[in-house]
Design a protein around this motif. Structure first.
Motif, PDB file in Angstrom:
ATOM      1  N   GLY A  41       1.394  -1.167  -0.277  1.00  0.00           N
ATOM      2  CA  GLY A  41      -0.424   0.225   0.421  1.00  0.00           C
ATOM      3  C   GLY A  41       0.892   1.428  -0.181  1.00  0.00           C
ATOM      4  O   GLY A  41       2.172   1.363  -0.554  1.00  0.00           O
ATOM      5  N   ALA A  42       0.636   2.624  -0.222  1.00  0.00           N
ATOM      6  CA  ALA A  42       0.835   3.750   0.232  1.00  0.00           C
ATOM      7  C   ALA A  42       2.087   3.851   1.591  1.00  0.00           C
ATOM      8  O   ALA A  42       3.386   4.522   1.270  1.00  0.00           O
ATOM      9  CB  ALA A  42       0.339   4.539  -0.061  1.00  0.00           C
ATOM     10  N   ASP A  43       1.635   2.890   2.122  1.00  0.00           N
ATOM     11  CA  ASP A  43       3.108   2.754   3.096  1.00  0.00           C
ATOM     12  C   ASP A  43       3.842   1.547   3.095  1.00  0.00           C
ATOM     13  O   ASP A  43       4.894   1.869   3.996  1.00  0.00           O
ATOM     14  CB  ASP A  43       2.113   2.906   4.875  1.00  0.00           C
ATOM     15  CG  ASP A  43       1.498   1.483   4.985  1.00  0.00           C
ATOM     16  OD1 ASP A  43       1.240   0.740   4.169  1.00  0.00           O
ATOM     17  OD2 ASP A  43       0.955   1.409   6.221  1.00  0.00           O
ATOM     18  N   GLY A  44       3.723   1.328   2.145  1.00  0.00           N
ATOM     19  CA  GLY A  44       4.554   0.124   1.933  1.00  0.00           C
ATOM     20  C   GLY A  44       4.505  -1.365   2.586  1.00  0.00           C
ATOM     21  O   GLY A  44       5.121  -2.481   2.292  1.00  0.00           O
ATOM     22  N   THR A  45       3.777  -0.908   3.153  1.00  0.00           N
ATOM     23  CA  THR A  45       2.988  -2.501   4.581  1.00  0.00           C
ATOM     24  C   THR A  45       2.287  -3.810   3.536  1.00  0.00           C
ATOM     25  O   THR A  45       1.472  -3.184   2.232  1.00  0.00           O
ATOM     26  CB  THR A  45       2.266  -2.412   5.943  1.00  0.00           C
ATOM     27  OG1 THR A  45       1.297  -1.307   5.324  1.00  0.00           O
ATOM     28  CG2 THR A  45       3.400  -1.170   6.414  1.00  0.00           C
ATOM     29  N   PHE A  46       2.716  -4.952   3.462  1.00  0.00           N
ATOM     30  CA  PHE A  46       1.563  -5.853   2.451  1.00  0.00           C
ATOM     31  C   PHE A  46       1.385  -6.860   4.131  1.00  0.00           C
ATOM     32  O   PHE A  46       1.884  -6.718   5.666  1.00  0.00           O
ATOM     33  CB  PHE A  46       2.549  -6.417   1.803  1.00  0.00           C
ATOM     34  CG  PHE A  46       3.922  -6.962   1.735  1.00  0.00           C
ATOM     35  CD1 PHE A  46       3.334  -8.746   2.534  1.00  0.00           C
ATOM     36  CD2 PHE A  46       4.266  -6.534   1.775  1.00  0.00           C
ATOM     37  CE1 PHE A  46       4.845  -9.549   2.656  1.00  0.00           C
ATOM     38  CE2 PHE A  46       5.967  -7.509   2.546  1.00  0.00           C
ATOM     39  CZ  PHE A  46       6.055  -8.562   2.570  1.00  0.00           C
ATOM     40  N   GLU A  47       0.523  -7.487   3.917  1.00  0.00           N
ATOM     41  CA  GLU A  47       0.174  -8.849   4.661  1.00  0.00           C
ATOM     42  C   GLU A  47      -0.870 -10.260   3.289  1.00  0.00           C
ATOM     43  O   GLU A  47      -1.660 -10.044   3.335  1.00  0.00           O
ATOM     44  CB  GLU A  47      -0.961  -8.355   6.410  1.00  0.00           C
ATOM     45  CG  GLU A  47      -1.168  -9.229   6.580  1.00  0.00           C
ATOM     46  CD  GLU A  47      -1.477  -9.148   8.112  1.00  0.00           C
ATOM     47  OE1 GLU A  47      -2.634  -8.077   7.920  1.00  0.00           O
ATOM     48  OE2 GLU A  47      -1.936  -9.555   9.232  1.00  0.00           O
ATOM     49  N   ILE A  48      -0.002 -11.163   3.963  1.00  0.00           N
ATOM     50  CA  ILE A  48      -0.463 -12.073   3.516  1.00  0.00           C
ATOM     51  C   ILE A  48      -1.462 -13.173   4.285  1.00  0.00           C
ATOM     52  O   ILE A  48      -0.642 -13.092   5.434  1.00  0.00           O
ATOM     53  CB  ILE A  48       0.584 -12.881   2.968  1.00  0.00           C
ATOM     54  CG1 ILE A  48       1.436 -11.922   1.748  1.00  0.00           C
ATOM     55  CG2 ILE A  48      -0.329 -14.477   2.397  1.00  0.00           C
ATOM     56  CD1 ILE A  48       2.070 -12.602   1.088  1.00  0.00           C
TER      57      ILE A  48
END
Ligand code: CU
Length: 237
Positions: A188-195
């Motif tokens: 996302g815009a903050d660079g984070t992701f979660e699988i």
């Protein structure tokens, strides 16, 4: 009466199965994608060739390739590349969606499962020609001349990534990751992701960016545990 008892038993069994699945499938991989160093310049797109696009973006706009904010790197596709062999996963009943809005694809990067419906919308009052260029599924090429027109497509084989382009507006592009598992995310815009909801196991996680390339990491997810996978891309990497 008999039917009622049977229904109650079935419901209890379903609950028990759901609870069992919940405890064994609660792992996740979280992380942040960073771009270290000076962000590459974003391309200035001129849309004056189509007055409707120009009206939506007076003077043009910047491209979506390098979206970097304070190092946070957006639109990186992160997915389980290896470690799920022999396992199958249900295809979501909900479709994935991509829109054509302001003469850009939205989102620019997304994931979908093999066999899952992709709803392609035209949110613009102008002609778009959506041209998908998979190498492992059938290509398609559809004119969408009217606002609010919708077409539906499916992919038949995994492929990272399938490129979309518009044959009318050469600046338009999108990338769709087609997988046979549901374990993917886009930073996302903050660079984070979660699988989310990964079964316990050891996995190869790949981070893919259209211009910065790919990186992989090994992670181990335990029951109810979460693993971390941070990725850092550098100029020229
Ligand atoms: Cu177009």
């Amino acid at each position: 009466m008999k039917t009622g008892v049977l229904r109650a038993t079935t419901a209890l069994t379903a609950m028990a199965l759901a609870c069992g699945a919940g405890s064994a499938w609660a792992g996740s991989v979280k992380g942040k994608v960073t771009f270290a160093g000076d962000p590459p310049q974003r391309r200035q797109i001129q849309m004056s060739a189509d007055p409707k696009c120009e009206a939506a973006n007076p003077g043009g706009r910047l491209g979506d390739v390098y979206l970097i904010n304070g190092g946070a790197f957006q639109n990186v596709f992160v997915y389980v590349k290896d470690g799920l062999a022999g396992k199958t996963f249900p295809v979501p009943a909900e479709p994935a969606e991509i829109d054509q809005k302001g003469c850009m694809y939205s989102p620019h990067v997304l994931g979908i499962m093999v066999g899952q419906e992709l709803v392609i919308k035209n949110g613009d009052d102008t002609l778009h020609n959506v041209h998908a260029l998979p190498e492992k599924s059938k290509q398609f090429n559809n004119a969408m001349p009217m606002k609010d027109m919708v077409i539906k497509k499916k992919f038949t084989a995994p492929e990272v990534m399938v490129r979309f382009k518009c044959d009318v507006h050469p600046w338009m592009s999108a990338f769709i990751g087609v997988l046979d598992n549901p374990f993917y995310a886009v930073s996302g815009a903050d660079g984070t992701f979660e699988i989310k909801n990964l079964p316990a196991g050891s996995y190869t996680i790949e981070a893919w960016h259209e211009a910065a390339g790919t990186q992989t990491q090994q992670v181990t997810v335990t029951d109810d545990g979460s693993a971390t996978a941070d990725f850092t891309f550098k100029p020229g990497s």
